[in-house]
Design an enzyme around this catalytic site. Structure first.
Site, mmCIF file in Angstrom:
data_model
loop_
_atom_site.group_PDB
_atom_site.id
_atom_site.type_symbol
_atom_site.label_atom_id
_atom_site.label_comp_id
_atom_site.label_asym_id
_atom_site.label_seq_id
_atom_site.Cartn_x
_atom_site.Cartn_y
_atom_site.Cartn_z
ATOM 1 N N ASP A 86 16.492 7.759 -14.791
ATOM 2 C CA ASP A 86 17.015 8.254 -16.058
ATOM 3 C C ASP A 86 15.818 8.653 -16.914
ATOM 4 O O ASP A 86 14.674 8.660 -16.446
ATOM 5 C CB ASP A 86 17.911 7.209 -16.732
ATOM 6 C CG ASP A 86 17.163 5.983 -17.231
ATOM 7 O OD1 ASP A 86 15.942 5.857 -16.989
ATOM 8 O OD2 ASP A 86 17.803 5.122 -17.864
ATOM 9 N N CYS A 88 14.601 3.053 -13.926
ATOM 10 C CA CYS A 88 15.059 3.209 -15.310
ATOM 11 C C CYS A 88 14.128 2.384 -16.186
ATOM 12 O O CYS A 88 13.080 1.931 -15.728
ATOM 13 C CB CYS A 88 16.530 2.839 -15.484
ATOM 14 S SG CYS A 88 16.965 1.093 -15.363
ATOM 15 N N THR A 132 14.251 -0.725 -17.609
ATOM 16 C CA THR A 132 14.015 -2.094 -17.142
ATOM 17 C C THR A 132 14.233 -2.246 -15.648
ATOM 18 O O THR A 132 13.818 -3.236 -15.058
ATOM 19 C CB THR A 132 14.966 -3.096 -17.834
ATOM 20 O OG1 THR A 132 16.313 -2.754 -17.483
ATOM 21 C CG2 THR A 132 14.766 -3.095 -19.340
ATOM 22 N N HIS A 168 12.737 -9.753 4.547
ATOM 23 C CA HIS A 168 13.884 -10.662 4.638
ATOM 24 C C HIS A 168 15.216 -9.982 4.369
ATOM 25 O O HIS A 168 16.240 -10.395 4.933
ATOM 26 C CB HIS A 168 13.731 -11.824 3.657
ATOM 27 C CG HIS A 168 12.651 -12.774 4.039
ATOM 28 N ND1 HIS A 168 12.578 -14.037 3.516
ATOM 29 C CD2 HIS A 168 11.603 -12.677 4.890
ATOM 30 C CE1 HIS A 168 11.529 -14.668 4.014
ATOM 31 N NE2 HIS A 168 10.923 -13.849 4.857
ATOM 32 N N HIS A 186 17.042 -13.171 9.783
ATOM 33 C CA HIS A 186 17.345 -12.394 8.582
ATOM 34 C C HIS A 186 18.509 -11.431 8.821
ATOM 35 O O HIS A 186 19.255 -11.121 7.897
ATOM 36 C CB HIS A 186 16.110 -11.645 8.095
ATOM 37 C CG HIS A 186 14.948 -12.546 7.853
ATOM 38 N ND1 HIS A 186 14.964 -13.545 6.899
ATOM 39 C CD2 HIS A 186 13.749 -12.623 8.465
ATOM 40 C CE1 HIS A 186 13.813 -14.186 6.933
ATOM 41 N NE2 HIS A 186 13.059 -13.655 7.872
#
Length: 149
Positions: A8, A65, A67, A98, A133
């Site tokens: 964004d 973005c 955060t 993992h 995994h």
């Protein structure tokens, strides 16, 4: 490797830095936007990156973005996507080894450019560990299928 990238407006500047780095490393990069600093909505770009990976148009993706939180939530709504919001190299390594993360998520207002590029490098270089995994990845896929009806 063919990589989808999108952001964004809050992630635009970092996206451009990461995109340049990826191209310099020899990757084929498909930019799903945004292309301007005008305010826009992260779900659009998270969905675009997620779909590019989910549909097989790109091998992996990177979504950015401000955060990393919002676009992480959006990208993880796309079936088959395991998007990992990483804030350090160890998280990037573990998300691949993992969790077989196929989309790396970054927060432009959380990371400096240098750290972001180190995270990208580790994420791209780390292979999925398989073995025990895989059972856990299968569990994630089962949850996704259960609620995708």
């Amino acid at each position: 490797m063919k990589l989808a990238i999108g952001s964004d407006h809050g992630g635009l500047a970092l996206k451009e830095v990461v995109k340049t780095f990826l191209i310099e490393q020899g990757h084929d990069v498909v930019d799903y936007g945004t292309k301007t600093a005008d305010s826009c909505d992260y779900p659009i770009y998270g969905e675009r990156v997620g779909e590019a990976v989910s549909f097989g148009n790109c091998d992996r993706g990177i979504a950015i973005c401000g955060t990393g939180l919002g676009i992480s939530m959006a990208v993880n709504k796309v079936p088959g996507i395991r998007g990992a919001l990483c804030t350090n190299e160890f998280m990037a390594e573990m998300s691949r080894e993992h969790n077989d993360a196929n989309v790396l998520v970054l927060g432009a207002r959380v990371l400096g450019e240098g750290l972001a590029l180190r995270i990208v490098k580790v994420w791209l270089e780390t292979e999925f560990g398989g073995d025990r995994h895989q059972r856990r990845i299968d569990g994630i896929t089962a949850i996704e299928k259960k609620y995708s009806k």
